[in-house]
Each structure stands twice: as C-alpha cells, then as structure tokens.
Design a protein around this motif. Sequence first.
Motif, mmCIF file in Angstrom:
data_model
loop_
_atom_site.group_PDB
_atom_site.id
_atom_site.type_symbol
_atom_site.label_atom_id
_atom_site.label_comp_id
_atom_site.label_asym_id
_atom_site.label_seq_id
_atom_site.Cartn_x
_atom_site.Cartn_y
_atom_site.Cartn_z
ATOM 1 N N GLY A 169 -25.438 -8.675 -21.035
ATOM 2 C CA GLY A 169 -26.635 -7.845 -21.045
ATOM 3 C C GLY A 169 -27.043 -7.407 -19.656
ATOM 4 N N PHE A 170 -27.024 -8.346 -18.706
ATOM 5 C CA PHE A 170 -27.384 -7.966 -17.347
ATOM 6 C C PHE A 170 -26.320 -7.071 -16.742
ATOM 7 N N GLY A 171 -25.053 -7.293 -17.123
ATOM 8 C CA GLY A 171 -23.999 -6.397 -16.653
ATOM 9 C C GLY A 171 -24.274 -4.958 -17.053
ATOM 10 N N GLY A 172 -24.810 -4.771 -18.275
ATOM 11 C CA GLY A 172 -25.170 -3.432 -18.722
ATOM 12 C C GLY A 172 -26.318 -2.845 -17.928
ATOM 13 N N ILE A 173 -27.290 -3.684 -17.568
ATOM 14 C CA ILE A 173 -28.426 -3.237 -16.757
ATOM 15 C C ILE A 173 -27.940 -2.779 -15.381
ATOM 16 N N MET A 174 -27.090 -3.594 -14.750
ATOM 17 C CA MET A 174 -26.577 -3.240 -13.430
ATOM 18 C C MET A 174 -25.707 -1.983 -13.500
ATOM 19 N N ALA A 175 -24.923 -1.848 -14.560
ATOM 20 C CA ALA A 175 -24.088 -0.664 -14.717
ATOM 21 C C ALA A 175 -24.947 0.596 -14.806
ATOM 22 N N LYS A 176 -26.001 0.563 -15.628
ATOM 23 C CA LYS A 176 -26.880 1.721 -15.763
ATOM 24 C C LYS A 176 -27.572 2.044 -14.445
ATOM 25 N N ALA A 177 -27.962 1.003 -13.715
ATOM 26 C CA ALA A 177 -28.615 1.220 -12.427
ATOM 27 C C ALA A 177 -27.696 1.940 -11.447
ATOM 28 N N HIS A 178 -26.398 1.757 -11.630
ATOM 29 C CA HIS A 178 -25.419 2.395 -10.754
ATOM 30 C C HIS A 178 -24.768 3.606 -11.414
ATOM 31 N N GLY A 179 -25.456 4.166 -12.419
ATOM 32 C CA GLY A 179 -25.039 5.435 -12.999
ATOM 33 C C GLY A 179 -23.894 5.353 -13.976
ATOM 34 N N LYS A 180 -23.648 4.166 -14.528
ATOM 35 C CA LYS A 180 -22.546 4.000 -15.472
ATOM 36 C C LYS A 180 -23.102 3.540 -16.817
ATOM 37 N N ASP A 181 -22.835 4.322 -17.864
ATOM 38 C CA ASP A 181 -23.420 4.009 -19.166
ATOM 39 C C ASP A 181 -22.412 4.234 -20.283
ATOM 40 N N SER A 182 -21.152 3.909 -20.032
ATOM 41 C CA SER A 182 -20.118 4.079 -21.043
ATOM 42 C C SER A 182 -20.084 2.874 -21.977
ATOM 43 N N ARG A 183 -19.228 2.913 -22.943
ATOM 44 C CA ARG A 183 -19.130 1.861 -23.953
ATOM 45 C C ARG A 183 -18.823 0.497 -23.351
ATOM 46 N N MET A 184 -18.007 0.441 -22.312
ATOM 47 C CA MET A 184 -17.577 -0.826 -21.732
ATOM 48 C C MET A 184 -17.999 -1.007 -20.277
ATOM 49 N N ALA B 168 -18.914 -4.448 -18.577
ATOM 50 C CA ALA B 168 -17.902 -5.445 -18.219
ATOM 51 C C ALA B 168 -17.622 -5.475 -16.718
ATOM 52 N N GLU B 169 -17.816 -4.351 -16.046
ATOM 53 C CA GLU B 169 -17.555 -4.280 -14.609
ATOM 54 C C GLU B 169 -18.526 -5.145 -13.812
ATOM 55 N N TYR B 170 -19.702 -5.406 -14.391
ATOM 56 C CA TYR B 170 -20.749 -6.120 -13.663
ATOM 57 C C TYR B 170 -21.164 -7.442 -14.312
ATOM 58 N N ALA B 171 -20.542 -7.811 -15.400
ATOM 59 C CA ALA B 171 -20.994 -8.991 -16.138
ATOM 60 C C ALA B 171 -20.554 -10.310 -15.525
ATOM 61 N N PHE B 172 -19.293 -10.432 -15.165
ATOM 62 C CA PHE B 172 -18.746 -11.742 -14.829
ATOM 63 C C PHE B 172 -18.227 -11.878 -13.402
ATOM 64 N N THR B 173 -17.995 -10.777 -12.723
ATOM 65 C CA THR B 173 -17.369 -10.837 -11.409
ATOM 66 C C THR B 173 -18.179 -11.680 -10.435
ATOM 67 N N TRP B 174 -17.493 -12.544 -9.724
ATOM 68 C CA TRP B 174 -18.127 -13.346 -8.677
ATOM 69 C C TRP B 174 -17.218 -13.333 -7.465
ATOM 70 N N HIS B 175 -17.736 -12.833 -6.364
ATOM 71 C CA HIS B 175 -16.929 -12.685 -5.157
ATOM 72 C C HIS B 175 -17.126 -13.884 -4.235
ATOM 73 N N PHE B 176 -16.050 -14.542 -3.898
ATOM 74 C CA PHE B 176 -16.105 -15.664 -2.969
ATOM 75 C C PHE B 176 -15.527 -15.218 -1.620
ATOM 76 N N THR B 177 -16.186 -15.558 -0.560
ATOM 77 C CA THR B 177 -15.708 -15.202 0.764
ATOM 78 C C THR B 177 -16.171 -16.245 1.766
ATOM 79 N N LYS B 178 -15.402 -16.444 2.810
ATOM 80 C CA LYS B 178 -15.791 -17.381 3.858
ATOM 81 C C LYS B 178 -16.863 -16.788 4.756
ATOM 82 N N ASP B 179 -16.927 -15.491 4.784
ATOM 83 C CA ASP B 179 -17.885 -14.794 5.639
ATOM 84 C C ASP B 179 -18.816 -13.969 4.758
ATOM 85 N N GLU B 180 -20.105 -14.334 4.724
ATOM 86 C CA GLU B 180 -21.056 -13.617 3.867
ATOM 87 C C GLU B 180 -21.136 -12.132 4.205
ATOM 88 N N LYS B 181 -20.841 -11.768 5.420
ATOM 89 C CA LYS B 181 -20.907 -10.361 5.819
ATOM 90 C C LYS B 181 -19.852 -9.529 5.092
#
Length: 226
Positions: free
Chosen positions: A67-82, A85-98
């Motif tokens: 549900g939140f993935g859909g909210i973030m997608a719409k906020a970024h101009g994406k409102d297709s059927r799927m 999914a682009e914003y629902a589960f992705t988690w980026h890990f990095t050693k440098d927060e920058k």
Amino acid sequence: MKYKVIGWTEYENEEIEAMDYRISASEAVIDDIREHGYLFSGMHHQDCSRCAPVLNNGKKLLFGQRGFGGIMAKAHGKDSRMSYAEYAFTWHFTKDEKDSPYVLPEDERVFEGKVDKSLVEENLSECYEYEATRELFDKAVNQGKIDFIYDPVYRFMDIGDTIVLKCEGQEATFEISDLDRYKIFTEDEQVILVMGSPLDPEAEKEADKLYAEKPETIIMELKRIK
C-alpha cells in the motif's frame, strides 16, 4: 477533508494513535512526499523511525508495504497496475549514507513521542458541490446513495464532509457517512488483469492498458441534512 501531513514518526510509536484509512488522507501524504522530495520504500515505512506520516488530526496513517509502495509511486508520477512494486520492498544497504538513493523526513519533522498539540486542528471537514443528473439526484434523496466518475477536484472528499447536490434548480445537502473510490472491473476484465504477467508480454500489455484506461468511481452513502 482538509488533511495535511504535519510530521513523521515511527510505525510502532504507541504514543500516537493510528487513524482509520482514509483515501483523502493518503492524498495528503502524496502531496507531502512531493513537496519535500521524499523517496523510500514500504519497508522503510514499517521499519524506520521516521517513515510513518502524522496528519493534522494528530494521528498517524499506516499502510502495508504494498500500500505504501503505491503511495510513493503516485507521488513520483507512476500510477500503473504494478507501479507499487517498485517502491514496496526495496531496501538499499550501503556503507556510506551519502550513497543512499533514499530521501527520508528531516529531523525537525520527526515526532519521537507525542504529537505537538499546537499543530492539531479540530475541524477538518469541507463542503463540496456536485451537478447531478436527475437519476443520481433522486437516488441520493430516496436511497441515500450516489456514485459518479472521479474528478481530481474531489480528491480530498471524505466521510464527514458535506456535499450539496444540484439538479434542475433543486438542491439537497447531505453529510457523507461512507465513501470509497476505486476502479470497477467486470468479471471478464478481472480475468484480463489476473492473466497479465511478464511471462506473457501480450497479456501483460493488455492488462496494463485496461487498468490505465479504466476511470475511478466515487461511491458514497449519504445522510440528508437539508
């Protein structure tokens, strides 16, 4: 409803009450994400300390990861059927927060405990007008129900708001006692949507086209007050 986001908090913050889901409240979250340029996932929403929105009624609004993935997608101009999914589960890990691609709410907008009461508003209700057909006007008056194709002018319309229906010189004023907004598909159309899959590009294309072209419908239950 005159909803707006006044800050962000932790999903599990027990000092801030969770509100019932309201589609107009989710529209306010979309606006806040756009205004501040936020970018994070449904996993962040549920697991980070600053990714659950707090509305000007003093309550937090919570979503599932999809549900939140859909909210973030719409906020970024994406409102297709799927697009969710682009914003629902992705988690980026990095050693440098920058190097992180995500943009989370700033420190000054985070409630670590209770909400600042000076930011809470008591009356958020609004009054709308709608030019109804004779059929819809009579349905509202006689059955307390109405439905019509969604227009963005009604994106913040919600339970507790007032709507004035006008038809051929007549007017009737109602309080909205229930409201939903979604795309209505026939059984055959639902089969097309289910069959759409990356494993079958043509079926996926047909499903995406159907979803994109189908308008949303607002469905309301009304209590006449005038």
